[in-house]
Design an enzyme around this catalytic site. Sequence first.
Site, PDB file in Angstrom:
ATOM      1  CG  PHE A 112       2.303  -5.242   1.088  1.00 47.74           C
ATOM      2  CD1 PHE A 112       2.007  -5.193   2.439  1.00 47.74           C
ATOM      3  CD2 PHE A 112       2.728  -4.069   0.482  1.00 47.74           C
ATOM      4  CE1 PHE A 112       2.124  -4.017   3.164  1.00 47.74           C
ATOM      5  CE2 PHE A 112       2.839  -2.884   1.202  1.00 47.74           C
ATOM      6  CZ  PHE A 112       2.531  -2.861   2.549  1.00 47.74           C
ATOM      7  CB  ALA A 149       4.765  -4.479  -2.772  1.00 45.22           C
TER       8      ALA A 149
END
Length: 555
Positions: A301, A273
């Site tokens: 995240f 991410a």
Amino acid sequence: MKTDIQIANETKMENIEKVLEKFNISYDDIELYGKYKAKASNTLYNKLKDREDGKLVLVTAINPTPAGEGKTTTTIGLSQALNKIGVNSVVALREPSLGPCMGIKGGAAGGGYSQVVPMDEINLHFTGDLHAITTANNLLSAMLDNHIHQGNSLNIDTRNITWKRTLDMNDRALRNITIGLGGKINGVPREDGFMITVASEIMAILCLAKDLNDLKQRLGKIIVGYNIDGNPVTAKDLKANGAMAVLLKDAIKPNLVQTLEHTPAIIHGGPFANIAHGCNSVQATKLALKLSDIAITEAGFGADLGAEKFFDIKCRIANLTPDAVVLVATIRSLKFNGGVDKTELSNPNLEAVKRGFKNLEKHIENIKKYGLPIVVTLNAFTTDTKEEIDFIKEQCNNIGVYFALSEVWAKGGEGGIELANQVIKALKEPSNFKFLYDEKLSIEEKINIIAKEIYGADSVKILPKAKTEIAQIEKIGLDKMPICIAKTPFSFSDNPNLLGRPCGFDITIKEVRVSAGAGFIVALAGDVMVMPGLPKVPAAENLDIDENGNIVGLF
């Protein structure tokens, strides 16, 4: 205290066929990979397509400490808890990468009594999806360099090749390399480099493709570089996309496993991410919606990265409408964002929690911009104090969001019942989901909206190199796509040291790339490594196997 792998190894798994029985999934609907893993057949979704979709709940988090906040553990535990109270729930997760597993972050199969199993196989080679993606990526690299070696009829500019090789491992020595050395027979010398497999555009394509034909079409749109006239050269131009699709014909099928409490889990795809869009595959999520009353999925995240990309990229491309969001926080992460050194996070510090709450508050504000109800859940640690927990609960009540303490690491589904009940309450509210921006805006306008609305930046600085790249993307007509900003996960800003809720900062865009096959534009903010390196003491040093084949040291 037992380790994650000890807990996983002590669990008696059920045959995957038995786990799937209650969903009326038969032997003909799956392809077995041993007793405990399977892939969904190409026909399974079509068999279920007329079923009403369940509710879709996204699990995301605040900006994490380097050790993470237990988002995957919470996701699994919530699904187990919902099943425990009689709600059919399937969890849809990302596949782990070997890089973090051998590096510092560890595996990605949950933890404690909220894991997916077989934990060791999922974290290591699983069903071979990441190896297939690596191979397809490097086939394209081989065909590209072979084309240049064999006469370069497409007039590819060897100084303007954008495609990189991949490896599913943290290996900093491969970030920048020179290939084709050793004489004419070994090809044309040029600069190249490696990315970690999960940062490859092929991973993003696999996760966003709706079926095998869509996969092949998307692979063909990959831009490998530009010719001497400045026009893009694609994988289809190299006649590579058919063979690449062949290599991915099994990898595109979602993987079916189970949690420690024998509830179904779908694990498929794993883009980072901070580099890519950080969500599992569209196929996995849509399958979970057909099988569930409430489907639980996650995004990587913190919410400034994973959730924003889930909403503005995945939901847009796949026509998904989420119904609620679970926002994971820990007392440790709030202290970290309140300025406490990572070595002191276990010590009580209510004042630091109060300072760090501003980070959580900003994430709540951001998610509200998408029109979704929110449940904040505090992932419990034994070092948390009652005063610290009560403060977070009181603040969430004051803001008007649901709150639940989660003890799923220690207690499995039982420890998530409070969270499950709060999620059910939140799902009774209407979802007024909306995107943050119109994808038809200019690239710079879209970057500015994300930077200012989600990160809280004052302004955006786009460096000359990035401006040139934006102009090139506009010239070839690929600018009307969603934006994927690559930045540090530890801060709202592009500086990992600006914790809490920073203000008065700028976002600097150093580079802009187009992922034409995936269908989004990547803007690199700050120093984002697409090939991470190993730490001074890699997790691999503690990994071992005994004479009976039992793995130790995996977490």
